[in-house]
Design an enzyme around this catalytic site. Structure first.
Site, PDB file in Angstrom:
ATOM      1  CB  SER A   3      -0.950  -0.038   1.199  1.00 28.62           C
ATOM      2  OG  SER A   3      -2.046   0.801   1.025  1.00 28.62           O
TER       3      SER A   3
ATOM      4  CG  ASP B 120       7.437   5.235 -11.439  1.00 31.26           C
ATOM      5  OD1 ASP B 120       7.961   4.201 -11.871  1.00 31.26           O
ATOM      6  OD2 ASP B 120       6.240   5.306 -11.085  1.00 31.26           O
TER       7      ASP B 120
ATOM      8  CE  LYS C 119      -4.851  -2.057   1.139  1.00 33.37           C
ATOM      9  NZ  LYS C 119      -4.849  -0.629   0.790  1.00 33.37           N
TER      10      LYS C 119
END
Length: 776
Positions: free
Chosen positions: A498, A509, A523
């Protein structure tokens, strides 16, 4: 993320003695468990005390009007505002029924096929039960569950008088998740005969006499009976409504009043009480440890092992005997408003059951649970003649005191604030690189995930949030500056979920740091906490307790457009997986949301780490190929997997004795290898490891002193994966210092200095709406 232990699992597997289960210690609070099975009490070394006046429930349990209203109110939210709203109809009723039965009896050890045949009509009636605020049907199942649990334990106790013959060729199947329910009472009796037989055999193999075995097991089973009999209507409602919530998606949960309070404490890492971590032991709620700086610690009159006998409110309120009570009922009396007085009567740890009691008067204060807060340390890595310092920040959860923040408290508890301070301290120690250790961090606050990312980038989007209407909102960091602009890594494993995945994905990224470890949980959904008390009061005008609904309202997606749902975050440098992806992770849920891709957010990577991944992996592979510590870790993992994959075990004494000797020889080898590699006594890196063999006891039956020592040894043990991660970051530092071109590519913003504000960076996003708090 809140993991949901099966309701019967705690009772059934602990009784079987296959998996050691500790009663979870709690700081002045009851456990936030969703398990209807009782928390097992830890056995003390003292003699058995006289039968106490237990606070037991009266069967049959019946729902209160508030609980029936809470179920209907939850349904209104779930059928209208859930991310993938589904009607509460006969089809959903069938899903709820399946989840409810599995949660109560996942091991198929309480209900027979005859019972299930009688339950069959409920498959299409549970939706009506919720809409009509009539929970009679689900409560009837829960009442039978309690009756059967008590009956099964009494049956096991009755088998102890005769003992068992261990010369046959029977085996015990201790993993019955995929087994069929027993056809009838006779088959159920046979299942429990073998379970009890295995409990006896474990103690026999440990060298216990028959009399000692009977005494130990009778006490064990009697303790479970007392705990089961203390289950109440709130437990029944919690069990049933959790089955409904989980049927909509894996991460939607109903939190009854007790569970809601505990969840709130876990998020804000603070409570108002005496500052004592409590744990059930025999008939007593026992002090496991004192929180430094808390009222109990400062008094100097309480210590670990003290047993709580009675509690009084204020200076003169009557003392209430709490021996034999549920732990959460005891802590309810201990907790209270700041600056109020509570009197606690304790039986000292070193006194017998007839020893002198002490009464300690304490003034409640706000106590911070620092053990669950972010912590740092420095690992020194030697590379030839060079020694580099790598700072490590261990973050167990993305916590935030939402209430304090909403009320304007400028010093509210926050993961981002704490990490910012730790980074300042690590810079003062002149570390060369930083590792954010998010292993087993199951998530927490969405805003904390975005704001924590902001400590490592200048500004920009961190995550995209897609709501039920398909609208996309990019959330990110708009506070300029970085708290740390040097080399960094994020360490993850299958338990990283999460909010941990939001942070790790954003760092990856942006090219800001190296992701090291195992693929994460997967998740990719966001939940909102809905305060049912608020809406219930508006509906009925009453101040009843309805609990909270943790409901999935959105999906979070990486800024590169890929969801972390199901797939998680793939590390740049992968370590061997310690768990089985087929048994743990988002992909194991049959109603998990699908993976999706959307357009990327408007962002630009701050660096390009791809050119160094190859060299870093090569150095890693070469290093671990000759590392005795790494080889030991792999061998221990292989043995763990072998044991985990086993589903049955022999009930023949000679066969089990041979297995035991083989196991002990293997553990002795592991211990000797640890000693040769790390020095000391060769303590295992896993606190649950028993290098001397199985003693036949459940974890909660061993002494508190040994349990605390075991945990302390585990904390001091070498962390081989973390040490290797530190070497990888050290390798990156070496490459940066050796080649300016590499430095310009790898360091954020080409190595330009982008200072954070003079004051420590603090969370800056608007607080969540009063209706609920986003928790990814």
């Amino acid at each position: 993320m809140i993991l949901r232990p099966a309701f019967a699992l705690l009772l059934a597997l602990s009784t079987a003695g296959i998996h050691a289960q500790n009663a979870k210690p709690q700081p002045d609070t009851a456990p936030a468990t969703k398990s209807a099975a009782p928390q097992p009490k830890d056995a003390s070394e003292a003699a058995t005390s006289p039968e106490p006046q237990r606070k037991e429930s009266t069967l049959p349990l019946k729902p209160t009007p508030a609980e029936a209203q809470a179920s209907q109110l939850s349904a209104r939210f779930l059928t209208r505002f859930h991310y993938q709203a589904q009607p509460l109809d006969d089809a959903m009723s069938a899903k709820i029924y399946k989840a409810y039965i599995e949660s109560l009896d996942s091991e198929k050890v309480f209900f027979t096929q005859e019972d299930l045949a009688k339950f069959e009509p409920m498959k299409t009636q549970l939706d009506d039960a919720i809409w009509n605020q009539d929970l009679t049907a689900p409560f009837s199942v829960f009442n039978l569950y309690i009756t059967r649990a008590v009956d099964r334990m009494n049956y096991a106790r009755g088998l102890l008088a005769k003992g068992f013959d261990f010369s046959g060729n029977e085996s015990f199947n201790f993993d019955r998740k995929k087994a069929a329910a027993p056809k009838n009472q006779a088959e159920l009796d046979d299942v429990w005969r073998k379970r009890t037989m295995n409990d006896w055999l474990r103690l026999k193999l440990a060298g216990k006499t028959d009399d000692d075995i009977r005494k130990t097991l009778d006490k064990r089973y009697a303790t479970y009976i007392s705990r089961v009999r203390q289950l109440d209507n709130e437990d029944a409602t919690q069990a049933f409504m959790t089955a409904y919530a989980n049927s909509t998606d894996p991460h939607t949960d109903y939190l009854g009043p007790r569970a809601a309070d505990a969840f709130d404490i876990a998020m804000r890492l603070s409570l108002e009480g005496i500052g004592a971590v409590l744990q059930a032991r025999d008939d007593y709620t026992t002090i496991r440890e004192l929180v430094p700086g808390g009222p109990a610690f400062k008094s100097g009159k309480m210590k670990a092992g003290d047993r709580i006998v009675a509690i009084g409110q204020g200076e003169t309120g009557p003392m209430v005997d709490v021996v034999g009570w549920r732990q959460d009922d005891v802590v309810k009396l201990i907790r209270g408003k700041k600056d109020t007085t509570v009197r606690i009567e304790v039986l000292p740890a070193d006194a017998g059951v007839d020893g002198k009691h002490d009464i300690v008067t304490l003034v409640r204060k706000k106590v911070t649970m620092e053990e669950q807060a972010a912590k740092s340390k420095v690992i020194e890595v030697k590379d030839g003649d060079v020694t580099r310092k790598i700072g490590v920040i261990d973050l167990p959860t993305f916590y935030q005191d939402f209430g304090a923040r909403r009320n304007g408290d400028t010093n509210f508890k926050s993961a981002t604030r704490d990490v910012s301070k730790l980074l300042t301290e690590l810079k003062a120690q002149k570390v060369d690189g930083v590792i954010m250790d998010l292993r087993n961090n199951g998530g927490g606050s969405l805003s904390e995930a975005t704001e924590l990312t902001g400590l490592f980038i200048d500004t920009g989007p961190v995550v995209q949030v897609r709501d039920a209407r398909g609208q996309i909102d990019a959330q990110g960091d708009d506070a300029p500056g970085m708290a740390w602009d040097g080399p960094m890594a994020v360490m993850v494993n299958r338990g990283s979920a999460s909010a941990s995945e939001i942070f790790a994905a954003a760092i990856q990224d942006y090219g800001r740091g190296i992701i090291i470890g195992e693929p994460t949980f997967g998740k990719g959904t966001v939940q909102n906490l809905v305060d049912l008390d608020r809406f219930g009061k508006a509906q009925t005008g009453e101040d009843a307790k309805y609990g909270e609904l943790k409901m999935t309202i959105a999906e979070f997606i990486r800024i590169n457009g890929d969801s972390t749902q199901l797939r998680g975050v793939t590390p740049d440098v992968q370590f061997p997986q310690n768990g089985d992806a087929k048994e743990f992770g988002e992909s194991t849920y049959d109603n998990a949301l699908p993976w999706r891709h959307i357009d990327p957010a408007d962002y630009k990577p701050v660096a390009d780490l791809k050119p160094i991944f190859g060299p870093l992996n090569q150095k890693h592979d070469a290093r671990v190929a000759t590392s005795p510590a790494w080889k030991l870790m792999l061998d221990e993992m292989a043995q763990y997997k072998k044991l985990r994959d086993k589903t049955d075990i022999s009930l023949n004494f000679a066969a089990r004795q041979a297995e035991r000797k083989q196991y002990e020889a293997m553990q002795t080898d592991f211990r000797n290898r640890r000693k040769a590699i790390f020095g000391g006594d060769g303590s295992a890196s896993d606190a649950s490891d028993d290098s001397t063999g199985d003693d036949g006891l459940n974890a909660n039956e061993r002494s508190l002193k040994s349990e605390i020592k075991q945990e302390a040894d585990a904390k001091k043990a070498k962390d081989t994966p973390l040490d290797e991660a530190a070497h990888i970051v050290s390798d990156e530092v070496a490459m940066i210092k050796a080649d300016p071109k590499v430095a310009a590519e790898v360091l954020p913003y080409g190595g330009r200095k982008i200072d954070a504000p003079q004051t420590a960076q603090v969370p800056h996003k608007a607080v969540a709406p009063a209706a609920g708090t986003p928790t990814p």
